[in-house]
Write a protein that holds these residues in place. Structure first.
Motif, PDB file in Angstrom:
ATOM      1  N   ALA A  87       0.841  -1.190   0.000  1.00  0.00           N
ATOM      2  CA  ALA A  87       0.000   0.000   0.000  1.00  0.00           C
ATOM      3  C   ALA A  87       0.880   1.245   0.000  1.00  0.00           C
ATOM      4  O   ALA A  87       1.926   1.283   0.634  1.00  0.00           O
ATOM      5  CB  ALA A  87      -0.900  -0.005   1.230  1.00  0.00           C
ATOM      6  N   GLY A  88       0.449   2.248  -0.736  1.00  0.00           N
ATOM      7  CA  GLY A  88       1.194   3.497  -0.773  1.00  0.00           C
ATOM      8  C   GLY A  88       0.751   4.431   0.344  1.00  0.00           C
ATOM      9  O   GLY A  88      -0.177   4.134   1.104  1.00  0.00           O
ATOM     10  N   ALA A  89       1.431   5.558   0.456  1.00  0.00           N
ATOM     11  CA  ALA A  89       1.108   6.501   1.526  1.00  0.00           C
ATOM     12  C   ALA A  89       1.488   7.915   1.115  1.00  0.00           C
ATOM     13  O   ALA A  89       2.388   8.125   0.286  1.00  0.00           O
ATOM     14  CB  ALA A  89       1.836   6.123   2.816  1.00  0.00           C
ATOM     15  N   VAL A  90       0.793   8.876   1.711  1.00  0.00           N
ATOM     16  CA  VAL A  90       1.134  10.292   1.585  1.00  0.00           C
ATOM     17  C   VAL A  90       1.426  10.815   2.982  1.00  0.00           C
ATOM     18  O   VAL A  90       0.569  10.745   3.869  1.00  0.00           O
ATOM     19  CB  VAL A  90      -0.020  11.103   0.956  1.00  0.00           C
ATOM     20  N   VAL A  91       2.641  11.276   3.186  1.00  0.00           N
ATOM     21  CA  VAL A  91       3.010  11.918   4.448  1.00  0.00           C
ATOM     22  C   VAL A  91       3.034  13.417   4.171  1.00  0.00           C
ATOM     23  O   VAL A  91       3.865  13.902   3.399  1.00  0.00           O
ATOM     24  CB  VAL A  91       4.377  11.437   4.963  1.00  0.00           C
ATOM     25  N   PHE A  92       2.109  14.149   4.784  1.00  0.00           N
ATOM     26  CA  PHE A  92       1.880  15.546   4.439  1.00  0.00           C
ATOM     27  C   PHE A  92       2.237  16.432   5.629  1.00  0.00           C
ATOM     28  O   PHE A  92       1.582  16.398   6.673  1.00  0.00           O
ATOM     29  CB  PHE A  92       0.407  15.727   4.064  1.00  0.00           C
ATOM     30  N   PHE A  93       3.315  17.197   5.486  1.00  0.00           N
ATOM     31  CA  PHE A  93       3.750  18.125   6.527  1.00  0.00           C
ATOM     32  C   PHE A  93       3.106  19.491   6.287  1.00  0.00           C
ATOM     33  O   PHE A  93       3.047  19.970   5.151  1.00  0.00           O
ATOM     34  CB  PHE A  93       5.265  18.301   6.501  1.00  0.00           C
ATOM     35  N   THR A  94       2.669  20.119   7.353  1.00  0.00           N
ATOM     36  CA  THR A  94       2.157  21.480   7.272  1.00  0.00           C
ATOM     37  C   THR A  94       2.719  22.289   8.429  1.00  0.00           C
ATOM     38  O   THR A  94       2.970  21.747   9.514  1.00  0.00           O
ATOM     39  CB  THR A  94       0.612  21.510   7.303  1.00  0.00           C
ATOM     40  N   GLY A  95       2.956  23.558   8.190  1.00  0.00           N
ATOM     41  CA  GLY A  95       3.506  24.417   9.233  1.00  0.00           C
ATOM     42  C   GLY A  95       3.970  25.726   8.641  1.00  0.00           C
ATOM     43  O   GLY A  95       4.018  25.894   7.417  1.00  0.00           O
ATOM     44  N   LEU A  96       4.311  26.658   9.497  1.00  0.00           N
ATOM     45  CA  LEU A  96       4.757  27.974   9.059  1.00  0.00           C
ATOM     46  C   LEU A  96       6.098  27.905   8.340  1.00  0.00           C
ATOM     47  O   LEU A  96       6.858  26.944   8.509  1.00  0.00           O
ATOM     48  CB  LEU A  96       4.879  28.910  10.256  1.00  0.00           C
ATOM     49  N   SER A  97       6.400  28.919   7.566  1.00  0.00           N
ATOM     50  CA  SER A  97       7.725  29.037   6.959  1.00  0.00           C
ATOM     51  C   SER A  97       8.767  29.119   8.073  1.00  0.00           C
ATOM     52  O   SER A  97       8.616  29.890   9.020  1.00  0.00           O
ATOM     53  CB  SER A  97       7.784  30.301   6.094  1.00  0.00           C
ATOM     54  N   GLY A  98       9.792  28.278   7.978  1.00  0.00           N
ATOM     55  CA  GLY A  98      10.827  28.261   9.002  1.00  0.00           C
ATOM     56  C   GLY A  98      10.530  27.333  10.158  1.00  0.00           C
ATOM     57  O   GLY A  98      11.314  27.252  11.113  1.00  0.00           O
ATOM     58  N   SER A  99       9.428  26.598  10.092  1.00  0.00           N
ATOM     59  CA  SER A  99       9.066  25.708  11.196  1.00  0.00           C
ATOM     60  C   SER A  99       9.954  24.474  11.261  1.00  0.00           C
ATOM     61  O   SER A  99      10.044  23.813  12.289  1.00  0.00           O
ATOM     62  CB  SER A  99       7.603  25.267  11.061  1.00  0.00           C
ATOM     63  N   GLY A 100      10.613  24.149  10.136  1.00  0.00           N
ATOM     64  CA  GLY A 100      11.450  22.955  10.089  1.00  0.00           C
ATOM     65  C   GLY A 100      10.819  21.818   9.317  1.00  0.00           C
ATOM     66  O   GLY A 100      11.397  20.739   9.198  1.00  0.00           O
ATOM     67  N   LYS A 101       9.639  22.058   8.724  1.00  0.00           N
ATOM     68  CA  LYS A 101       8.931  20.973   8.034  1.00  0.00           C
ATOM     69  C   LYS A 101       9.708  20.462   6.828  1.00  0.00           C
ATOM     70  O   LYS A 101       9.765  19.251   6.589  1.00  0.00           O
ATOM     71  CB  LYS A 101       7.526  21.411   7.627  1.00  0.00           C
ATOM     72  N   SER A 102      10.316  21.357   6.056  1.00  0.00           N
ATOM     73  CA  SER A 102      11.077  20.928   4.876  1.00  0.00           C
ATOM     74  C   SER A 102      12.309  20.124   5.283  1.00  0.00           C
ATOM     75  O   SER A 102      12.652  19.124   4.648  1.00  0.00           O
ATOM     76  CB  SER A 102      11.492  22.133   4.032  1.00  0.00           C
ATOM     77  N   THR A 103      12.967  20.552   6.344  1.00  0.00           N
ATOM     78  CA  THR A 103      14.159  19.841   6.822  1.00  0.00           C
ATOM     79  C   THR A 103      13.796  18.429   7.260  1.00  0.00           C
ATOM     80  O   THR A 103      14.467  17.447   6.906  1.00  0.00           O
ATOM     81  CB  THR A 103      14.802  20.610   7.987  1.00  0.00           C
ATOM     82  N   VAL A 104      12.721  18.308   8.039  1.00  0.00           N
ATOM     83  CA  VAL A 104      12.293  16.990   8.504  1.00  0.00           C
ATOM     84  C   VAL A 104      11.804  16.149   7.328  1.00  0.00           C
ATOM     85  O   VAL A 104      12.107  14.949   7.230  1.00  0.00           O
ATOM     86  CB  VAL A 104      11.191  17.125   9.571  1.00  0.00           C
ATOM     87  N   ALA A 105      11.072  16.765   6.400  1.00  0.00           N
ATOM     88  CA  ALA A 105      10.553  16.024   5.245  1.00  0.00           C
ATOM     89  C   ALA A 105      11.684  15.482   4.379  1.00  0.00           C
ATOM     90  O   ALA A 105      11.655  14.316   3.949  1.00  0.00           O
ATOM     91  CB  ALA A 105       9.642  16.931   4.413  1.00  0.00           C
ATOM     92  N   ARG A 106      12.706  16.307   4.132  1.00  0.00           N
ATOM     93  CA  ARG A 106      13.844  15.852   3.321  1.00  0.00           C
ATOM     94  C   ARG A 106      14.556  14.695   4.009  1.00  0.00           C
ATOM     95  O   ARG A 106      14.925  13.702   3.374  1.00  0.00           O
ATOM     96  CB  ARG A 106      14.828  17.002   3.089  1.00  0.00           C
ATOM     97  N   ALA A 107      14.768  14.834   5.317  1.00  0.00           N
ATOM     98  CA  ALA A 107      15.463  13.779   6.053  1.00  0.00           C
ATOM     99  C   ALA A 107      14.632  12.501   6.077  1.00  0.00           C
ATOM    100  O   ALA A 107      15.169  11.396   5.931  1.00  0.00           O
ATOM    101  CB  ALA A 107      15.757  14.254   7.475  1.00  0.00           C
ATOM    102  N   LEU A 108      13.320  12.627   6.246  1.00  0.00           N
ATOM    103  CA  LEU A 108      12.445  11.452   6.235  1.00  0.00           C
ATOM    104  C   LEU A 108      12.502  10.753   4.890  1.00  0.00           C
ATOM    105  O   LEU A 108      12.636   9.520   4.820  1.00  0.00           O
ATOM    106  CB  LEU A 108      11.006  11.862   6.555  1.00  0.00           C
ATOM    107  N   ALA A 109      12.401  11.527   3.809  1.00  0.00           N
ATOM    108  CA  ALA A 109      12.429  10.932   2.466  1.00  0.00           C
ATOM    109  C   ALA A 109      13.731  10.178   2.236  1.00  0.00           C
ATOM    110  O   ALA A 109      13.732   9.078   1.660  1.00  0.00           O
ATOM    111  CB  ALA A 109      12.239  12.020   1.410  1.00  0.00           C
ATOM    112  N   ALA A 110      14.846  10.750   2.682  1.00  0.00           N
ATOM    113  CA  ALA A 110      16.141  10.081   2.512  1.00  0.00           C
ATOM    114  C   ALA A 110      16.197   8.786   3.299  1.00  0.00           C
ATOM    115  O   ALA A 110      16.708   7.767   2.818  1.00  0.00           O
ATOM    116  CB  ALA A 110      17.266  11.016   2.941  1.00  0.00           C
ATOM    117  N   GLU A 111      15.658   8.796   4.530  1.00  0.00           N
ATOM    118  CA  GLU A 111      15.661   7.591   5.355  1.00  0.00           C
ATOM    119  C   GLU A 111      14.775   6.505   4.745  1.00  0.00           C
ATOM    120  O   GLU A 111      15.140   5.327   4.726  1.00  0.00           O
ATOM    121  CB  GLU A 111      15.178   7.934   6.766  1.00  0.00           C
ATOM    122  N   LEU A 112      13.601   6.884   4.247  1.00  0.00           N
ATOM    123  CA  LEU A 112      12.695   5.911   3.631  1.00  0.00           C
ATOM    124  C   LEU A 112      13.312   5.325   2.365  1.00  0.00           C
ATOM    125  O   LEU A 112      13.184   4.128   2.086  1.00  0.00           O
ATOM    126  CB  LEU A 112      11.346   6.567   3.321  1.00  0.00           C
TER     127      LEU A 112
END
Length: 437
Positions: free
Chosen positions: A263-288
Motif C-alpha cells: 500500500a502506498g502513503a502520503v506523508v503531508f507536513f504542514t507548518g509555518l515558513s521556518g518551522s522545520g517541516k522541509s528539513t524533517v521532510a527531506r530527512a524522512l524521504a532520505a531515510e525511507l
C-alpha cells in the motif's frame, strides 16, 4: 537590503560541488566552470556576480566568475543538512580541515605515504582483502566515501548504506592491520552529467585535496569472478524460481512477484515558513529511500518552481498549489510509493482535499503538523522573508499578513523548537510503519 545579483537555483548535484568548493576541495574557478558547463540558469561574470541558492531560495554563496578564468566565492548561509550517517559531522568535514589533520599526523614531508581508498560501492570480501594489502606500510589511510545528495537508483546502495558499509570496512581494516583508517564523507555529484561537465574535478583530484598522496578505487580490485557474481545478483531469484518450478508455474510465480506492491502513503507536513517541516521532510524521504521504499519528495519551494510556476500567493493560488501537490502525491500512493510533501498548506479545506485524494487512491494519509511557534520561525529565518513581510514587501505572507489555520486532525504534532530533526524523523517513521502495517 535586497541583493540585486541574479540568482541561480542549484540542483542536488550542483550543491555537492558547491560544498566541495566551500570546503576547499575544488577551486571557485572549477565550480564556476562546472556550473557554466551545465548550461542551466544564469551565471555572472566579473561585472555581475551570481547568488547561488538551494531549492528553497536560501542564498548560500555569491560566485563571481572573472574574465581571466579565475573566480571568487563568498559564503552567505550554511548549506542545509539532514540526518543519516552521511551527515555525521565527525566524518563529513571540509577538505581543508582533513588536509590539515593529515599533515599533522603523517607529517608534511613529500615522501609520507597517505593512501586514499575510494569506497564507491559496498565493498566485497575481495575489496576488504585488497584494502589490507594496499594499506600495508602506509603512514595513514583515508577511507573516502563519495556521497551524493540525490537519491540513488532503485536497488542501488545509497549514501547512508555506503557510509555504514565503510564504517564496517574501517573496523575490519583496523582489526587486521592494527591501525584504523580515517573515514571521510566526500560530497559528490550523483549525476555523471555534472561530474563530467567542463571544468568539473576528477574524484582522484578531490581525494588529493583531502590529503591523499596516492589513491586507489576499491572496485578496481574485484576479481573477475566476484565482479561477475555481483552483476548476476538480480538474476539469482529468477534462477532459483526456475530451479524449483516447472516452466509454466515459474512464469506465474515470477509474474506475481513482479506485480506485487505494498500500500502506498502520503506523508503531508504542514507548518509555518521556518518551522522545520522541509528539513524533517527531506530527512524522512532520505531515510525511507535508504530503507528501500520508493519515495518521492514534493517540497513546497521546488513544487512552486516546477508544478505551480506562475501561481501567486493569494488564497485561491495557495489552494490550487496544495491541490496540485495532493493530486501528484495521490498518484504516487496509488502505485505503491510513498509521497512526502511539505508545503505550508495554511488552510484546513486544502489539507482535507489532499487527505481525500490520497484515500480515494487507496493510499494511507499521515498529516504532520510542525507546530513550531511563529516567534521561533521568525528568529530562524534564513531567507529574510519575515523581515520583508513585516516591512510590507511581501503580501499574503502566512503568519504575518495571511492566516494559518492550525490543524485539528493532525496525526502527529511536532514542535522543532526542542525536538531534534533525527527524533522528529523517527517519530514519523514509527507512525508510518504502524499505519502501513
Amino acid at each position: 537590503m535586497t541583493d540585486s545579483s541574479p540568482a541561480r537555483v542549484l540542483s542536488d548535484d550542483e550543491l555537492d560541488l558547491l560544498e566541495l568548493a566551500l570546503g576547499g576541495a575544488i577551486s571557485p574557478a572549477a565550480l564556476a566552470s562546472a556550473l557554466a558547463g551545465a548550461a542551466v540558469g544564469p551565471l555572472g561574470t566579473s561585472r555581475t556576480a551570481t547568488v547561488l541558492t538551494d531549492a528553497e531560495n536560501t542564498p548560500l554563496a555569491r560566485l563571481t566568475a572573472q574574465d581571466d578564468g579565475g573566480a571568487g566565492l563568498e559564503p552567505l548561509k550554511p548549506l542545509a543538512t539532514a540526518v543519516g550517517p552521511q551527515w555525521d559531522p565527525a566524518v563529513r568535514r571540509p577538505a581543508r580541515e582533513v588536509r590539515a589533520e593529515v599533515a599533522g599526523t603523517a607529517g608534511p614531508q613529500e615522501d609520507a605515504d597517505v593512501l586514499g581508498l575510494l569506497v564507491t560501492e559496498a565493498p566485497t570480501r575481495d575489496e576488504a582483502d585488497a584494502a589490507v594489502r594496499l594499506a600495508a606500510g602506509a603512514d595513514l589511510v583515508l577511507l573516502l566515501v563519495p556521497a551524493a545528495r540525490r537519491a540513488p537508483g532503485h536497488g542501488t546502495v545509497g549514501a547512508p548504506g555506503l557510509v555504514r558499509a565503510a564504517h564496517g570496512l574501517a573496523a575490519d581494516l583496523g582489526a587486521r592491520s592494527g591501525r584504523r583508517p580515517v573515514t571521510v564523507v566526500v560530497p559528490w555529484p550523483g549525476a555523471a552529467s555534472v561530474g563530467t561537465a567542463p571544468g568539473a574535478p576528477a574524484l582522484t583530484d578531490v581525494a588529493a585535496a583531502y590529503g591523499a598522496r596516492r589513491t586507489e578505487t576499491l572496485t578496481d580490485h574485484r576479481t573477475p569472478a566476484t565482479a561477475q557474481a555481483v552483476t548476476a545478483l538480480p538474476q539469482v531469484h529468477d534462477d532459483a524460481v526456475r530451479a524449483l518450478y516447472p516452466q509454466a508455474s515459474a512464469a506465474e510465480v515470477t509474474r506475481a512477484a513482479g506485480g506485487a506492491r505494498r500500500a502506498g502513503a502520503v506523508v503531508f507536513f504542514t507548518g509555518l515558513s521556518g518551522s522545520g517541516k522541509s528539513t524533517v521532510a527531506r530527512a524522512l524521504a532520505a531515510e525511507l529511500e535508504d530503507d528501500g521504499l520508493g519515495t518521492t519528495l514534493l517540497d513546497g519551494d521546488e513544487v512552486r518552481h516546477h508544478l505551480s510556476k506562475g501561481l501567486g500567493f493569494d488564497r485561491e493560488s495557495r489552494e490550487t498549489n496544495v491541490r496540485r501537490i495532493g493530486y501528484v502525491a495521490s498518484l504516487v500512493a496509488r502505485h505503491g510509493g510513498i509521497a512526502v510533501a511539505a508545503p505550508i498548506a495554511p488552510f484546513a479545506q486544502g489539507r482535507a482535499e489532499v487527505r481525500a485524494l490520497a484515500e480515494q487512491a487507496g493510499g494511507r494519509f499521515v498529516l504532520v503538523h510542525v507546530s513550531t511557534p511563529l516567534e521561533v520561525c521568525e528568529a530562524r529565518d534564513r531567507k529574510g522573508l519575515y523581515a520583508r513581510a513585516r516591512a510590507g514587501e511581501i503580501p499574503d505572507f502566512t503568519g504575518i499578513s495571511s492566516p494559518y489555520e492550525e490543524p485539528t486532525d493532525a496525526d502527529l504534532v511536532i514542535d522543532t523548537t526542542d525536538v531534534p530533526v533525527a527524533e522528529a524523523v523517527e517519530r514519523v517513521r514509527r507512525h508510518l510503519t504502524a499505519v502501513l502495517g
